[in-house]
Design a protein around this motif. Structure first.
Motif: not given
Length: 501
Positions: A77-78, A391, A402, A419-422
């Protein structure tokens, strides 16, 4: 003697393994408990932002350390903790290679002492936890020297292949690695016993492997106008006085970084131990063996070559350029102690190591709280919080697909990439010309973009027109992110260019 055999382990071997593992864990926790951001320069998010582009090079550096980070986070994970764990793993690999190098120069007590010295010095702790091109070199240089020694011992083809691959990877990490390759080449040419491996199949395999590994980057350099080399050439001002001042700082810094190891060696001594204050018998004996002369070459020549190259380029020297050189220097520090003192006083080393680890863990949250209300470069910018808000804006105004393109201030854009989830990608130097290997105008429009700046940075905000010219559907949003002390507010502005199908 089979230096690389770990069979028949004695207590010192087990102690070395435990020391490396414990230190990696402690270093990870210390970093996570003492920091609000990954690092103050933004190098660590930049590593990732470059790495996920999977290019053969980037406008400031060759690619390997970015690839390593991207590979790590393709699985984990980031989070900051996972990044510190990666940096600590890098240290652990360097320590393992140092251990196997030390096995060529002393017994199990000697090897253990060298590792205890290593964990105390900044190049393998506080500097190493800030993973970047400089700290990435340390395990690679150490491994390359280890396989060079193995080549001197047996000339096996697979050691030659490993040495060549590592030499290529070293150059793919930072061009400064040329001083390592030059030092080993000089030793192989000058030393009569080493010369045999140079003009043999071992030398041929090594050369072919290193060229093969580096070839892709060489092609990229030609296609991209040698940008990293041009960038490096612009970093110095060419002034003689500035160079001399940096040289003094460089030499003093090298010595200062070594002081904890020298202090540990001093703890093993006593006025009545029967040896002269400066015992050089074992250090002097290095000249008598090819492995010893190789160690001297590795420990001395890269520093001299670094100074010469910096003088020629008019660049200001920095001690972080030579973090890997503490690998041979630490072995030499170990050779300053008579073997019987190592055996007799090893408990003192364990006491120091235990106190050091405890101090790292205890001081971390105290230090973190002490800097909470301060401003320390980029360490206090709420990057992860900012990315979370971006985000939300991207989902609302960009549609949430994305792979958006991030531009604007480098630190902010690179942090969003991490950090972005996209899973956005960075536009290097805010330039399609520089990013031509992976991004053209049509692809930029298809992905959409976010240009993120600080509200007070007018120059950054003016870059919007050059990045997204003629777009009439841009959405500009000023927003504020609370700081880590919940009192200070950080004002940003983002311009969103929605994707064009």
């Amino acid at each position: 003697m089979r230096h690389d055999s770990l069979g028949g382990q004695n207590w010192q071997t087990k102690a070395i393994v435990v020391t490396i593992v414990v230190f990696a864990i402690v270093l990870t926790l210390h970093a996570d408990w003492s920091r609000f951001n990954l690092d103050e320069w933004g190098d660590m998010v930049e590593n990732y932002a470059w790495g996920v582009l999977w290019q053969w090079g980037y406008f400031k550096h060759p690619p390997f350390f970015g690839w390593a980070v991207a590979t790590w986070f393709s699985v984990l994970p980031h989070t900051d903790l996972a990044y510190y764990a990666f940096a600590s793993l890098n240290v652990a690999v360097a320590l393992f290679c140092l251990w196997r190098i030390a096995a060529r120069y002393g017994n199990a007590d000697f090897q253990l002492f060298v590792i205890l010295c290593a964990v105390l010095i900044p190049p393998l702790s506080f500097q190493a936890i800030k993973y970047n091109a400089n700290s990435a070199m340390t395990p690679i240089w150490a491994a390359a020297f280890l396989f060079y020694l193995r080549g001197l011992e047996a000339r096996r083809w697979y050691d030659a292949l490993a040495l060549g691959v590592l030499a290529g990877i070293a150059m793919l990490t930072k061009y400064h690695s040329v001083v390592l390759i030059a030092a080993l080449l000089i030793h192989a040419l000058v030393d009569r016993e080493a010369r045999a491996i140079l003009f043999s199949s071992f030398g041929l395999i090594t050369a072919v492997a290193s060229i093969a590994v580096f070839a892709g980057h060489l092609v990229w350099l030609v296609d991209n106008d040698f940008r990293p080399i041009t960038y490096a050439a612009t970093q110095g001002d060419g002034l003689t006085l500035d160079f001399l001042y940096s040289l003094a700082r460089f030499l003093i810094g090298m010595l200062a970084y070594l002081l904890p190891a020298l202090a540990l060696a001093l703890i093993f001594r006593s006025p009545k131990d029967g040896y002269p204050p400066l015992w050089l018998a074992r250090l002097g004996s290095l000249k008598q063996t090819v492995a010893g002369r190789a160690l001297l070459a590795f420990g001395v020549l890269p520093t001299l070559l670094t100074v010469v190259l910096a003088a020629a380029a008019g660049a200001q020297l920095s001690v972080v350029w030579v973090l890997p050189l503490y690998v041979p220097i630490l072995v030499m520090v170990g050779l300053l102690l008579p073997p019987d003192l190592l055996r007799r006083h090893m408990r003192r080393g364990f006491y120091v190591f235990g106190l050091y680890c405890a101090a790292l863990l205890i001081s971390a949250p105290i230090y973190k709280e002490s800097i909470r209300p301060t401003v320390q470069k980029n360490m206090m910018v709420p990057l992860e919080r900012m990315s979370g808000m971006l985000d939300g804006y991207w989902l609302l105004y960009g549609g949430g697909p994305t792979g958006a393109v991030m531009a604007g201030e480098d630190l902010l854009a690179n942090a969003m990439s991490f950090y972005s989830r996209y899973a956005p990608i960075a536009l290097e130097a805010n330039s399609l010309a520089i990013s031509k290997g992976y991004l053209e105008r049509a692809e930029l429009d298809r992905r959409g973009a976010m240009i993120i700046c600080r509200q007070q940075d007018v120059v950054c905000q003016q870059s919007v027109e050059s990045i997204m010219p003629g777009r009439t559907d841009l959405v500009t949003i000023p927003f504020v992110v609370p700081g880590f002390d919940e009192a200070r507010k950080w004002p940003f502005v983002v311009t969103i260019a929605p994707p064009i199908p």
